[in-house]
Design an enzyme around this catalytic site. Structure first.
Site, short mmCIF file in Angstrom:
data_model
loop_
_atom_site.label_atom_id
_atom_site.label_comp_id
_atom_site.label_asym_id
_atom_site.label_seq_id
_atom_site.Cartn_x
_atom_site.Cartn_y
_atom_site.Cartn_z
N SER A 213 -1.48 -3.87 -6.49
CA SER A 213 -1.32 -4.82 -7.58
C SER A 213 -2.57 -4.78 -8.46
O SER A 213 -3.53 -4.07 -8.17
CB SER A 213 -1.12 -6.23 -7.03
OG SER A 213 -2.35 -6.69 -6.49
N LYS A 214 -2.52 -5.56 -9.49
CA LYS A 214 -3.61 -5.66 -10.47
C LYS A 214 -4.99 -5.79 -9.81
O LYS A 214 -5.97 -5.27 -10.31
CB LYS A 214 -3.41 -6.90 -11.36
CG LYS A 214 -2.34 -6.70 -12.40
CD LYS A 214 -2.95 -6.21 -13.71
CE LYS A 214 -1.97 -5.46 -14.56
NZ LYS A 214 -2.11 -4.03 -14.56
N ARG A 215 -5.02 -6.52 -8.68
CA ARG A 215 -6.29 -6.72 -7.99
C ARG A 215 -6.96 -5.39 -7.66
O ARG A 215 -8.17 -5.30 -7.55
CB ARG A 215 -6.08 -7.48 -6.67
CG ARG A 215 -5.99 -8.98 -6.80
CD ARG A 215 -5.83 -9.62 -5.43
NE ARG A 215 -4.71 -9.03 -4.69
CZ ARG A 215 -4.85 -8.29 -3.62
NH1 ARG A 215 -6.03 -8.05 -3.12
NH2 ARG A 215 -3.78 -7.78 -3.02
N HIS A 216 -6.14 -4.37 -7.45
CA HIS A 216 -6.69 -3.08 -7.06
C HIS A 216 -7.14 -2.25 -8.27
O HIS A 216 -7.70 -1.18 -8.11
CB HIS A 216 -5.64 -2.27 -6.27
CG HIS A 216 -5.23 -2.94 -4.99
ND1 HIS A 216 -4.03 -3.59 -4.85
CD2 HIS A 216 -5.87 -3.06 -3.80
CE1 HIS A 216 -3.95 -4.07 -3.62
NE2 HIS A 216 -5.05 -3.77 -2.97
N GLY A 217 -6.86 -2.73 -9.46
CA GLY A 217 -7.21 -1.95 -10.66
C GLY A 217 -5.95 -1.58 -11.42
O GLY A 217 -4.99 -2.35 -11.46
#
Ligand code: GLU
Length: 500
Positions: free
Chosen positions: A257-261
């Site tokens: 998800s976005k958290r990972h980039g």
């Protein structure tokens, strides 16, 4: 359509950008079609009016094109079983519903959302698991139901799931044999009160009408599959082969998800990953050629892809591997293609589009000095900016301190001596003669090559880390190189701008 020809589809809902998980699904479908001599179909599932937009459809189509995937049927190309957008296929869902009505395989349900919510709540409060719709409306007398429909009472259409249905079983090409108990399948809604088809109903109608033989999709749809099989059975249609793909996880084993980039194809494109890299990398997230080979061309993928080498193990998105792989593709792409692809980033570095077009040859000479040092194109402005400074130098203070101001390094002598050599017009302005002439200074000056060349590097490239020095010098005009050395000398040794 020839008998037994594989027909697969990628069926995105245009509710956002193309996520890498979706891109991988598209790649697998495409590669499977190509490897089997089948057809790859693109279908836009835009029946959710609150979340689907035409803009997102365009973004997805563009991302697929950027990846280099081509579809045999679908938006922009047409095909014999179109239209390829669900909102344009409403009459087909209606026709399927009419068929089921005529055969008594569906019934209207008048239960309101409030009633259904209350039942769910009551079940939960009684400590029981809610097992789905309790089939209240299934027993309404057909004449009575018709009277209520005619009176305009809102209703949905539910599938009359056979009460004694055996467990629903199928052989998933990835997950193997799957079995779902029949009794947990409630009478699912096929058509909503506004007349729109539910996802499960539309998908089955489309996959049938488009003669899809293999449904390759994310395993988030695995629980939909038994429901869809019930719909196939009710319609009397053949059930396709299913292949469900595992999730793509981040390094922390959580759903990517976005958290990972970056997560969308567009973002990876903007960071400067090549389409070839993305196709290769995503293909290997859950599939392997032989468990070893990491660099696989599109051509090879389209020849060798098979569903039996798809694993059900979750795939981990390894950013380091992606970067490495992109570097490998950069090294293989060649100078001319590199310049063309690098254009927007070269412009950010200080070049102009016009200049790139006019002096393509000169730009191609950058390739050999950078191609092994670049993993993403968005590194270009930082790594190659010095080629576009003209007579100026942007000195990195840390490099100045470490190299030019280092005690007893004699950096001032070194750059002055090199300047003399570089100003000598009898020496050809080429990497090797310039380097040889400078190197010849080492012995008489009693300086090791590093002590001579590092100061020169900072003076010309602004930094102690740069692409090869004399190759870079050759690319720059002599007057600019000399001007940079003079500026450096003045600021560092005359004006003492960098003294602590
Ligand atoms: N439209 C669905 C999605 O985007 C895919 C449905 C399918 O492949 O069956 O998740």
């Amino acid at each position: 359509m020839t008998d037994n020809q594989v027909r697969v589809r990628f069926a995105p809902s245009p509710t956002g950008k193309l996520h890498v998980g979706g891109a991988r699904t598209a790649i697998y479908n495409w590669a499977y079609a190509r490897a089997t001599g089948g057809k790859f179909i693109l279908r836009i599932e835009d029946t959710d009016p609150t979340r689907s937009t035409e803009e997102n459809t365009q973004i997805i189509v563009r991302a697929l094109r950027w990846l280099g995937l081509d579809w045999d049927e679908g938006p922009e190309v047409g095909g014999p079983y179109g239209p390829y957008k669900q909102t344009e296929r409403m009459d087909t869902y209606k026709a399927a519903l009419e068929k089921l009505k005529a055969e008594g395989k569906v019934y209207p349900c008048f239960c309101t959302k409030e009633e259904l919510d209350a039942k769910r709540k009551a079940a939960e409060e009684a400590g029981k698991k809610y097992t789905g719709y309790d089939r209240t409306c299934r027993n309404i007398d057909p004449a009575e139901a018709q009277r209520r429909i005619d009176a305009g009472e809102p209703h949905v259409w539910r599938l009359k799931v056979p009460l004694d249905h055996a467990p629903i079983e199928f052989d998933d090409a990835v997950y193997g044999h799957m079995k779902f108990p029949g009794e947990v399948m409630d009478d699912l809604i096929l058509v909503r009160s506004d007349g729109s088809p539910t996802y499960n109903f539309a998908v089955v109608c489309d996959d049938t009408n488009m003669h899809i033989t293999h449904v390759i999709r994310g395993d988030d749809h695995l629980s939909n599959t038994p429901r869809q099989i019930l719909i196939y059975e009710a319609l009397g249609y053949p059930v396709p082969t299913f292949a469900h793909l595992s999730m793509i996880l981040g390094p922390d084993k959580k759903k990517l998800s976005k958290r990972h980039g970056a997560t969308s194809v567009e973002e990876f494109r903007d960071q400067g990953y090549l389409p070839d890299t993305m196709v290769n990398f995503l293909a290997l997230l859950g599939w392997s050629l032989d468990g070893e080979t990491t660099l696989i061309s599109r051509e090879q993928l389209c020849k060798e892809f098979s569903l039996d080498r798809v694993t059900k193990k979750d795939a981990i998105f390894d950013q380091t591997k992606l970067d490495w792989m992109n570097g490998e593709y950069i090294q293989r792409m060649g100078a001319a293609a590199w310049v063309d692809y690098a254009k927007p980033w070269l412009v950010q570095a200080g070049a102009t589009e016009n200049d790139i077009d006019e002096r393509h040859d000169w730009y191609e000479k950058i390739y050999p000095i950078i191609c092994e040092r670049l993993q993403r194109f968005d590194e270009i402005p930082a790594k190659l900016g010095y080629l576009f400074w003209g007579p100026e130098v942007h000195l990195d203070p840390a490099s100045v301190k470490k190299v030019l101001l280092k005690a007893n390094a004699r950096a001032d002598e070194a750059i002055q001596a090199c300047r003399k050599v570089l100003a000598d017009e009898s020496i050809e302005w080429k990497c090797d003669p310039l380097q040889d002439a400078c190197r010849a200074l080492c012995e008489p000056m009693d300086l090791k090559p590093g002590k001579l060349f590092q100061p020169l590097r900072v003076a010309v490239c602004g930094n102690r880390v740069s692409p090869p020095l004399f190759e870079s010098i050759e690319l720059l005009p002599r007057k600019d190189v000399l001007a940079r050395i003079d500026e450096t000398y003045r600021r560092v040794f005359t004006d003492h701008e960098f003294d602590a």
